[in-house]
Motif scaffolding. Sequence first.
Motif, PDB file in Angstrom:
ATOM      1  N   ASP A 134       0.806  -1.212   0.000  1.00 17.28           N
ATOM      2  CA  ASP A 134       0.000   0.000   0.000  1.00 17.28           C
ATOM      3  C   ASP A 134       0.847   1.274   0.000  1.00 17.28           C
ATOM      4  O   ASP A 134       0.348   2.353  -0.272  1.00 17.28           O
ATOM      5  CB  ASP A 134      -0.942  -0.012   1.213  1.00 17.28           C
ATOM      6  N   LEU A 135       2.142   1.136   0.291  1.00 16.91           N
ATOM      7  CA  LEU A 135       3.029   2.303   0.272  1.00 16.91           C
ATOM      8  C   LEU A 135       3.322   2.718  -1.170  1.00 16.91           C
ATOM      9  O   LEU A 135       3.434   1.860  -2.046  1.00 16.91           O
ATOM     10  CB  LEU A 135       4.370   1.971   0.937  1.00 16.91           C
ATOM     11  N   PRO A 136       3.490   4.010  -1.410  1.00 19.58           N
ATOM     12  CA  PRO A 136       3.981   4.435  -2.732  1.00 19.58           C
ATOM     13  C   PRO A 136       5.356   3.798  -2.979  1.00 19.58           C
ATOM     14  O   PRO A 136       6.137   3.586  -2.041  1.00 19.58           O
ATOM     15  CB  PRO A 136       4.101   5.955  -2.601  1.00 19.58           C
ATOM     16  N   ALA A 137       5.664   3.480  -4.222  1.00 18.37           N
ATOM     17  CA  ALA A 137       6.898   2.760  -4.574  1.00 18.37           C
ATOM     18  C   ALA A 137       8.148   3.438  -4.024  1.00 18.37           C
ATOM     19  O   ALA A 137       9.061   2.762  -3.541  1.00 18.37           O
ATOM     20  CB  ALA A 137       6.999   2.601  -6.092  1.00 18.37           C
ATOM     21  N   GLU A 138       8.192   4.771  -4.067  1.00 16.71           N
ATOM     22  CA  GLU A 138       9.384   5.487  -3.605  1.00 16.71           C
ATOM     23  C   GLU A 138       9.578   5.319  -2.100  1.00 16.71           C
ATOM     24  O   GLU A 138      10.697   5.175  -1.620  1.00 16.71           O
ATOM     25  CB  GLU A 138       9.295   6.985  -3.945  1.00 16.71           C
ATOM     26  N   GLN A 139       8.474   5.353  -1.356  1.00 15.22           N
ATOM     27  CA  GLN A 139       8.558   5.173   0.095  1.00 15.22           C
ATOM     28  C   GLN A 139       8.912   3.724   0.428  1.00 15.22           C
ATOM     29  O   GLN A 139       9.708   3.465   1.324  1.00 15.22           O
ATOM     30  CB  GLN A 139       7.238   5.538   0.758  1.00 15.22           C
ATOM     31  N   ARG A 140       8.322   2.779  -0.296  1.00  9.23           N
ATOM     32  CA  ARG A 140       8.594   1.363  -0.054  1.00  9.23           C
ATOM     33  C   ARG A 140      10.069   1.058  -0.289  1.00  9.23           C
ATOM     34  O   ARG A 140      10.706   0.361   0.495  1.00  9.23           O
ATOM     35  CB  ARG A 140       7.701   0.488  -0.932  1.00  9.23           C
ATOM     36  N   GLU A 141      10.639   1.598  -1.363  1.00  8.52           N
ATOM     37  CA  GLU A 141      12.050   1.347  -1.662  1.00  8.52           C
ATOM     38  C   GLU A 141      12.949   1.851  -0.542  1.00  8.52           C
ATOM     39  O   GLU A 141      13.831   1.131  -0.066  1.00  8.52           O
ATOM     40  CB  GLU A 141      12.440   2.006  -2.985  1.00  8.52           C
ATOM     41  N   VAL A 142      12.716   3.067  -0.088  1.00 14.10           N
ATOM     42  CA  VAL A 142      13.535   3.647   0.981  1.00 14.10           C
ATOM     43  C   VAL A 142      13.372   2.837   2.267  1.00 14.10           C
ATOM     44  O   VAL A 142      14.348   2.512   2.944  1.00 14.10           O
ATOM     45  CB  VAL A 142      13.177   5.138   1.197  1.00 14.10           C
ATOM     46  N   PHE A 143      12.135   2.479   2.591  1.00 16.39           N
ATOM     47  CA  PHE A 143      11.890   1.679   3.792  1.00 16.39           C
ATOM     48  C   PHE A 143      12.610   0.334   3.713  1.00 16.39           C
ATOM     49  O   PHE A 143      13.249  -0.105   4.671  1.00 16.39           O
ATOM     50  CB  PHE A 143      10.383   1.455   3.997  1.00 16.39           C
ATOM     51  N   LEU A 144      12.524  -0.343   2.579  1.00 18.77           N
ATOM     52  CA  LEU A 144      13.141  -1.665   2.435  1.00 18.77           C
ATOM     53  C   LEU A 144      14.667  -1.582   2.481  1.00 18.77           C
ATOM     54  O   LEU A 144      15.316  -2.468   3.045  1.00 18.77           O
ATOM     55  CB  LEU A 144      12.673  -2.337   1.141  1.00 18.77           C
ATOM     56  N   LEU A 145      15.239  -0.543   1.889  1.00 23.08           N
ATOM     57  CA  LEU A 145      16.691  -0.379   1.963  1.00 23.08           C
ATOM     58  C   LEU A 145      17.134  -0.177   3.407  1.00 23.08           C
ATOM     59  O   LEU A 145      18.168  -0.692   3.824  1.00 23.08           O
ATOM     60  CB  LEU A 145      17.154   0.793   1.100  1.00 23.08           C
ATOM     61  N   ARG A 146      16.336   0.552   4.168  1.00 23.30           N
ATOM     62  CA  ARG A 146      16.673   0.794   5.577  1.00 23.30           C
ATOM     63  C   ARG A 146      16.427  -0.462   6.419  1.00 23.30           C
ATOM     64  O   ARG A 146      17.259  -0.854   7.221  1.00 23.30           O
ATOM     65  CB  ARG A 146      15.835   1.968   6.114  1.00 23.30           C
ATOM     66  N   ALA A 147      15.284  -1.107   6.207  1.00 20.10           N
ATOM     67  CA  ALA A 147      14.899  -2.249   7.040  1.00 20.10           C
ATOM     68  C   ALA A 147      15.683  -3.512   6.702  1.00 20.10           C
ATOM     69  O   ALA A 147      16.175  -4.187   7.602  1.00 20.10           O
ATOM     70  CB  ALA A 147      13.402  -2.509   6.898  1.00 20.10           C
ATOM     71  N   HIS A 148      15.772  -3.842   5.436  1.00 22.98           N
ATOM     72  CA  HIS A 148      16.422  -5.094   5.041  1.00 22.98           C
ATOM     73  C   HIS A 148      17.880  -4.912   4.672  1.00 22.98           C
ATOM     74  O   HIS A 148      18.686  -5.811   4.859  1.00 22.98           O
ATOM     75  CB  HIS A 148      15.677  -5.762   3.883  1.00 22.98           C
ATOM     76  N   GLY A 149      18.201  -3.748   4.134  1.00 23.70           N
ATOM     77  CA  GLY A 149      19.582  -3.486   3.766  1.00 23.70           C
ATOM     78  C   GLY A 149      20.389  -2.910   4.907  1.00 23.70           C
ATOM     79  O   GLY A 149      21.604  -2.879   4.856  1.00 23.70           O
TER      80      GLY A 149
END
Length: 192
Positions: A134-149
Amino acid sequence: MNLPVNDDAVLLRRYRQGDAAAFAQLYERHRLGLFRFLLGLCGDHALAEEVFQDTWMSLIRSQSEQREAVLFKTWLYQIGRNRLIDAWRKHGRHQAEHAEYDEQLHAVPDTQPGPEQQLRLSRDQQRLQAALADLPAEQREVFLLRAHGDLELAEIAELTQMPAETVKSRLRYALQKLRRLLADPAAEELSV
């Protein structure tokens, strides 16, 4: 011999000099976060797996060294992100609704949960996947880089070629929306 995470570049050099154990250590260190990042971005297990493999092959085949100012992890995630963008261009950008993530393929579980706990975990995972989708793609990418990366904001800014303040804002909005979506009692009722 386990080197600190900031010595990933040393492991890569050792691998390129013929030390297979060095690559095994690099792979073990970064495989789960990289795969989760890719799956979170594309939402398609098969595509994430393909891009994941292609990322590691590109790293292996690459003769270039990472720039000294860039951490290995940032470089690896940049390769993965670029390979995913290439795949989207090749196949047309497609994001599945909610991909099932098979933890068994990418990590050895510590303990086997009971059936009730598995059901609860499955529901929580579905809610999280739905909230991420449900997150916009740009927010999801940043979140995933922070959370998983586990990348710092400055590293994400460099990787995505965005200003650091933009990265910070997108992460803040992503976290706010995820908290709201995951705390919503109506969302809990939907998953039951």
